[in-house]
Design a protein around this motif. Structure first.
Motif, short mmCIF file in Angstrom:
data_model
loop_
_atom_site.label_atom_id
_atom_site.label_comp_id
_atom_site.label_asym_id
_atom_site.label_seq_id
_atom_site.Cartn_x
_atom_site.Cartn_y
_atom_site.Cartn_z
N LYS A 17 61.20 84.64 64.60
CA LYS A 17 60.53 83.65 63.74
C LYS A 17 61.07 83.75 62.31
O LYS A 17 61.22 82.74 61.63
CB LYS A 17 59.02 83.90 63.78
CG LYS A 17 58.20 82.95 62.95
CD LYS A 17 56.72 83.20 63.13
CE LYS A 17 56.35 84.55 62.55
NZ LYS A 17 54.91 84.77 62.45
N GLU A 18 61.38 84.96 61.89
CA GLU A 18 61.95 85.16 60.55
C GLU A 18 63.45 84.85 60.55
O GLU A 18 63.97 84.25 59.62
CB GLU A 18 61.71 86.60 60.09
CG GLU A 18 60.24 86.96 59.97
CD GLU A 18 59.48 86.07 59.02
OE1 GLU A 18 60.04 85.72 57.95
OE2 GLU A 18 58.33 85.72 59.33
N GLN A 19 64.14 85.26 61.59
CA GLN A 19 65.59 85.07 61.68
C GLN A 19 65.97 83.59 61.73
O GLN A 19 67.00 83.20 61.18
CB GLN A 19 66.13 85.78 62.91
CG GLN A 19 67.63 85.74 63.03
CD GLN A 19 68.12 86.52 64.23
OE1 GLN A 19 67.43 87.40 64.73
NE2 GLN A 19 69.30 86.19 64.70
N VAL A 20 65.15 82.77 62.34
CA VAL A 20 65.48 81.36 62.49
C VAL A 20 65.50 80.64 61.15
O VAL A 20 66.08 79.56 61.04
CB VAL A 20 64.50 80.67 63.48
CG1 VAL A 20 63.16 80.37 62.83
CG2 VAL A 20 65.12 79.40 64.06
N GLN A 21 64.92 81.23 60.11
CA GLN A 21 64.98 80.62 58.78
C GLN A 21 66.41 80.67 58.24
O GLN A 21 66.76 79.92 57.33
CB GLN A 21 64.01 81.31 57.82
CG GLN A 21 62.56 81.26 58.25
CD GLN A 21 62.07 79.86 58.55
OE1 GLN A 21 62.33 78.91 57.80
NE2 GLN A 21 61.36 79.69 59.65
N ALA A 26 70.01 80.26 69.99
CA ALA A 26 70.11 79.68 71.33
C ALA A 26 69.33 80.57 72.29
O ALA A 26 69.49 81.78 72.29
CB ALA A 26 71.57 79.59 71.76
N ILE A 27 68.45 79.97 73.08
CA ILE A 27 67.65 80.70 74.06
C ILE A 27 68.31 80.50 75.43
O ILE A 27 68.55 79.37 75.84
CB ILE A 27 66.20 80.19 74.11
CG1 ILE A 27 65.59 80.12 72.70
CG2 ILE A 27 65.35 81.04 75.04
CD1 ILE A 27 65.57 81.42 71.95
N THR A 28 68.60 81.61 76.10
CA THR A 28 69.29 81.52 77.38
C THR A 28 68.39 81.98 78.52
O THR A 28 67.45 82.75 78.33
CB THR A 28 70.57 82.38 77.39
OG1 THR A 28 70.22 83.74 77.20
CG2 THR A 28 71.54 81.94 76.30
N SER A 29 68.71 81.47 79.69
CA SER A 29 68.02 81.86 80.91
C SER A 29 69.07 81.93 82.01
O SER A 29 69.78 80.94 82.24
CB SER A 29 66.93 80.83 81.25
OG SER A 29 66.27 81.19 82.44
N THR A 33 72.33 78.37 78.38
CA THR A 33 71.47 77.95 77.28
C THR A 33 70.44 76.95 77.80
O THR A 33 70.79 75.96 78.42
CB THR A 33 72.29 77.31 76.14
OG1 THR A 33 73.25 78.27 75.68
CG2 THR A 33 71.40 76.90 74.98
N SER A 34 69.17 77.27 77.53
CA SER A 34 68.10 76.38 77.99
C SER A 34 67.43 75.65 76.83
O SER A 34 66.66 74.72 77.04
CB SER A 34 67.06 77.15 78.79
OG SER A 34 66.51 78.18 77.99
N GLY A 35 67.70 76.07 75.60
CA GLY A 35 67.12 75.41 74.44
C GLY A 35 67.51 76.13 73.16
O GLY A 35 68.22 77.14 73.19
N TYR A 36 67.03 75.60 72.06
CA TYR A 36 67.34 76.16 70.75
C TYR A 36 66.06 76.32 69.96
O TYR A 36 65.18 75.47 70.01
CB TYR A 36 68.31 75.25 70.00
CG TYR A 36 69.65 75.13 70.68
CD1 TYR A 36 70.66 76.05 70.44
CD2 TYR A 36 69.89 74.11 71.60
CE1 TYR A 36 71.88 75.97 71.10
CE2 TYR A 36 71.10 74.01 72.26
CZ TYR A 36 72.09 74.94 72.00
OH TYR A 36 73.29 74.85 72.65
N PHE A 37 66.00 77.40 69.22
CA PHE A 37 64.88 77.66 68.32
C PHE A 37 65.42 77.42 66.92
O PHE A 37 66.39 78.07 66.50
CB PHE A 37 64.40 79.10 68.50
CG PHE A 37 63.16 79.46 67.72
CD1 PHE A 37 62.06 78.63 67.68
CD2 PHE A 37 63.10 80.67 67.04
CE1 PHE A 37 60.92 78.97 66.97
CE2 PHE A 37 61.96 81.02 66.33
CZ PHE A 37 60.88 80.18 66.30
N VAL A 38 64.85 76.44 66.20
CA VAL A 38 65.33 76.09 64.87
C VAL A 38 64.17 76.09 63.88
O VAL A 38 63.01 75.95 64.26
CB VAL A 38 66.03 74.71 64.84
CG1 VAL A 38 67.28 74.71 65.71
CG2 VAL A 38 65.10 73.61 65.27
N SER A 39 64.51 76.22 62.61
CA SER A 39 63.48 76.20 61.57
C SER A 39 62.91 74.79 61.42
O SER A 39 63.53 73.80 61.85
CB SER A 39 64.08 76.65 60.24
OG SER A 39 65.00 75.68 59.77
#
Length: 87
Positions: A17-21, A26-29, A33-39
């Motif tokens: 949560k802090e790093q995404v700032q 990229a979130i993998t499964s 890659t299944s999605g991205y976590f962005v600010s």
């Protein structure tokens, strides 16, 4: 961009949560890659860019009023010299 397995992401959400700032994650499964976590800032910027992008339509998707307006449009007479170039 850092890639994180989904299980590790779930277990350490607070850290990411802090790093995404600073950068998207990229979130993998199962290695894909299944999605991205962005600010929030990056997401809002994405929405703005998406809203400003041009769209193209097939003629069948346009309202009849728009088709009619295109069909009856006339070029300004100030550009008549351009018609001569077509001859």
């Amino acid at each position: 961009m850092q890639e994180i397995p989904a299980t590790k992401f779930v277990k350490n959400f607070g850290q990411y949560k802090e790093q995404v700032q600073r950068e998207a994650i990229a979130i993998t499964s199962h290695g894909r890659t299944s999605g991205y976590f962005v600010s929030e800032h990056d997401y809002n910027e994405y929405l703005l860019l998406k809203a400003q992008s041009r769209h193209s339509y097939h003629i069948s998707e346009l309202p009849e009023q728009t088709v009619s307006a295109i069909a009856t449009a006339q070029m300004d007479s100030a550009h008549d010299h351009l018609n001569a170039l077509m001859d």
